[in-house]
Design an enzyme around this catalytic site. Structure first.
Site, short mmCIF file in Angstrom:
data_model
loop_
_atom_site.label_atom_id
_atom_site.label_comp_id
_atom_site.label_asym_id
_atom_site.label_seq_id
_atom_site.Cartn_x
_atom_site.Cartn_y
_atom_site.Cartn_z
N ARG A 45 0.81 -1.22 0.00
CA ARG A 45 0.00 0.00 0.00
C ARG A 45 0.85 1.27 0.00
O ARG A 45 0.51 2.27 0.64
CB ARG A 45 -0.97 0.00 1.19
CG ARG A 45 -1.93 -1.18 1.21
CD ARG A 45 -2.83 -1.20 -0.03
NE ARG A 45 -3.70 -2.37 -0.02
CZ ARG A 45 -3.39 -3.52 -0.63
NH1 ARG A 45 -2.26 -3.65 -1.32
NH2 ARG A 45 -4.23 -4.54 -0.57
N GLU A 48 -6.01 3.46 7.16
CA GLU A 48 -5.63 3.42 5.75
C GLU A 48 -6.27 4.59 5.01
O GLU A 48 -5.79 5.04 3.99
CB GLU A 48 -6.05 2.09 5.12
CG GLU A 48 -5.58 1.94 3.68
CD GLU A 48 -5.72 0.52 3.17
OE1 GLU A 48 -6.30 0.35 2.08
OE2 GLU A 48 -5.25 -0.42 3.84
N SER A 51 -11.34 -0.16 3.01
CA SER A 51 -10.72 -0.63 4.25
C SER A 51 -10.29 0.57 5.08
O SER A 51 -9.54 1.42 4.62
CB SER A 51 -9.51 -1.51 3.94
OG SER A 51 -9.91 -2.68 3.25
#
Length: 303
Positions: free
Chosen positions: A179, A299, A229
Site C-alpha cells: 500500500r 488506511e 478498508s
C-alpha cells in the site's frame, strides 16, 4: 500571495478550456460523501492542461491538492481553502501499445481499466475490477485485492512534478511495497501507467472478474458510503478480524459506524461528519490496542 479570485482569473486567461468550479462540496467528490466546500476545483482533461495548471500554481505560490476518485479520502467538515485538482473523469484515455501492454491515464477507474484489458483478451488486472479508485490512486498507493497488486503488472509510470514537468519512471523506481510507492514520498502526480499483461481468453478473464465481484458483494457493505478498508493490515493479524474479535461490529459514533457486514469498513449511515469518522477510528484503534496490544493505523487518508 494572490487570492483565489485572482488565481482563477490567471488560470482562466491562460487555460481557457479548463473546467473550474468554485465552492464545490467535497462530499460530492469523495466516496464517504463527507466534506465541506473546496475553494476551487479544477478538472484538467489533458496532460498539457495539468502541466499548465501546475506551472501557474508554482509561479503564484499555490499548493494544490490532488484528488482521484476520492475513494480513500476523508475530507474536512469545514471544507478547504485550496485548489483541488480532480483527475477522475477528467484525465482520461486508454490504448493498447503492444500485444500485451496497455497504457491508461490516471483519471480512468481501475474497474474500467480491467474491463478494457478483458476486451483485449488480456489477464492480470482482474483483481482491480472491483477497486473503486482511479488508476492514478491505485498506482500511488500500490492498490491490491485478492492476491493481486499494481506492482505485479505495472511496468512504467508517467509522473509529473509540481512545476508541470513530466517523465516516465520504471517499476523499480516506483519502489512499490504494501500500500505504498515512492510516488507518495515525492511531490509527484501520476499522469498515466503502463501495464504488462498476459494473453488469456476474454471469457476466462470475465469469469474471474465476476467471481471476485461476487465475493466483494457478499462480504463488503457496498450499499453504504465508505472509503474501503478503514485500517492498514497490521503485523501479526488482520484489521477486520481484530475489530470483530473486540466486539466492535456496529459500534457507532454520530453518523459513522463500524460495518455490521465487514468489520474492516467504517460506513456513513447518513449525515456522518469527518469528526464522527475520526473519533470512531481513534476509538476503534484504542479498543483493539487495549484488548490485543496491536495498534491499528488508518488506511483512510485524512485531509
Amino acid at each position: 500571495m494572490l487570492n483565489f479570485t485572482e488565481i482563477i482569473a490567471i488560470i482562466s486567461d491562460n487555460i481557457p478550456n479548463l473546467e473550474l468550479k468554485r465552492d464545490l462540496p467535497m462530499s460530492r467528490l469523495t466516496s464517504f460523501r463527507i466534506g465541506g466546500p473546496a475553494a476551487c476545483a479544477a478538472f484538467p482533461k489533458t496532460e498539457e492542461e495539468l502541466s499548465g495548471l501546475l506551472r501557474i500554481c508554482a509561479e503564484n505560490g499555490v499548493k494544490p491538492v490532488i484528488l482521484g476518485a476520492g475513494t480513500n479520502v476523508l475530507a474536512p467538515d469545514a471544507g478547504m481553502e485550496a485548489l483541488v485538482i480532480v483527475l477522475k473523469d477528467a484525465l482520461e484515455g486508454m490504448e493498447q501499445i503492444s500485444d500485451t501492454c496497455i497504457r491508461v491515464m490516471a483519471g480512468v477507474t481501475m474497474s474500467r481499466a480491467a474491463v478494457f484489458a478483458a476486451g483485449l483478451s488480456l489477464g492480470g488486472l482482474e483483481f482491480a475490477h472491483g477497486i473503486p479508485g482511479t488508476v492514478g490512486g491505485g498506482v500511488y498507493m500500490n492498490a491490491g485485492a485478492y492476491g493481486g497488486e499494481i506492482k505485479d503488472v505495472c511496468t512504467r509510470v508517467r509522473i509529473m512534478d509540481m512545476q508541470g514537468n513530466a517523465r516516465w519512471i520504471t517499476n523499480q523506481e516506483a519502489a512499490f511495497s504494501y500500500r505504498h510507492s515512492a510516488i507518495e514520498d515525492n511531490p509527484w502526480i501520476v499522469v498515466a501507467a503502463e501495464f504488462e499483461l498476459t494473453p488469456k481468453p476474454e471469457a476466462e478473464v470475465w469469469e474471474k472478474m465476476k467471481e471476485l465481484i461476487g465475493k466483494r458483494r457478499a462480504s463488503q457493505p457496498l450499499d453504504l458510503p465508505s472509503a474501503g478498508s478503514a485500517f492498514k493490515r497490521p503485523v501479526g493479524g488482520y484489521a477486520a478480524a481484530l475489530i470483530d474479535q473486540t466486539g466492535l461490529k456496529g459500534f457507532q459514533i454520530g453518523g459513522a459506524a463500524v460495518s455490521e457486514k465487514h468489520a474492516g469498513f467504517v460506513v456513513n449511515l447518513g449525515g456522518a461528519t469527518a469528526a464522527d469518522v475520526q473519533e470512531l477510528l481513534k476509538a476503534v484503534s484504542d479498543k483493539v490496542f487495549d484488548r490485543t496490544g496491536i495498534r491499528l493505523e488508518p488506511e483512510v487518508r485524512i485531509w
